[in-house]
Design a protein around this motif. Structure first.
Motif: not given
Length: 231
Positions: A77-83
């Motif tokens: 989805e083009g979303v970063e893993l934040s935490h």
């Protein structure tokens, strides 16, 4: 979703499934919410809140499996893993057992993102040792013990929106909380940023979130313009 800054997404072991995970990621993307992995014990029936003993080798694989599956969807989805934030009984297991804490954090280190947890010196020290950013948290919808330690959800009183707001106000303005007996204690954040956790399965979660959002926004305006706490 519009009320929060970061979401902890269950990865199928204690809650969620592939379709729910992907749907939640897309909601995060739509609303500009940071997406984090929320791995837990393999306990769908008990929502990851029951004690289960796990071999350290199996635990290491479980964390990689859960976080890795979410990260694959985030990448798609083009979303970063934040935490990463261990859920429920997994967190308490880590506090009781140093070997389990190290195992979980060793697996988390693979992903090179911050690990969230209720503020505690032991986990923060081990994260520092392993080179993992540690993000301390305040919980406003469950209680703390007289020792200032987080209590399990089942041992806490039901929190009203007013109580959640009061706790958020105290944490953001004075760096303090109250234990289950009403005795005040210090979280010890000082000037460090921290996050505030709410549970989505609380009966009044929407009202809780609105009340805490208001308290955080007011604190950000008044005091934390450059290093704001988030929800």
């Amino acid at each position: 979703m519009p009320l929060i800054d970061a979401a902890n997404i269950a990865c199928g072991f204690h809650a969620g499934d592939p379709s729910i995970m992907l749907k939640t990621i897309r909601l995060c993307k739509k609303h500009g919410v940071r997406a984090g992995a929320h791995p837990g014990l393999q306990d769908l029936f008990g929502f990851g809140r029951r004690k289960i003993e796990v071999d350290t080798g199996d635990m290491y694989a479980m964390i990689l499996y859960q976080v890795g599956s979410l990260k694959a969807m985030l990448d798609a989805e083009g979303v970063e893993l934040s935490h990463i934030k261990p859920h429920g009984e997994l967190f308490f297991y880590m506090q009781r057992d140093t070997a389990i804490m190290r195992t979980v954090l060793d697996a988390c280190a693979t992903f090179k993102v911050p690990v969230y947890a209720s503020q505690n010196a032991e986990q923060e020290a081990m994260c520092n040792e392993l080179g993992i950013p540690f993000q301390g948290e305040v919980y406003v919808d469950i209680d703390y013990s007289p020792e200032g330690k987080l209590l399990p959800f089942a041992k806490s009183r039901a929190a009203t929106p007013e109580l959640c707001s009061e706790r958020a106000f105290s944490a953001t303005r004075m760096d303090t909380g109250k234990d289950i007996n009403g005795t005040q204690f210090s979280f010890g954040f000082g000037n460090k940023p921290f996050s505030i956790c709410l549970h989505s399965d609380a009966p009044t979660v929407l009202e809780n979130a609105r009340a805490v959002r208001k308290a955080i926004d007011e604190a950000n305006r008044d005091k934390f313009a450059s290093a704001a706490p988030h929800l």
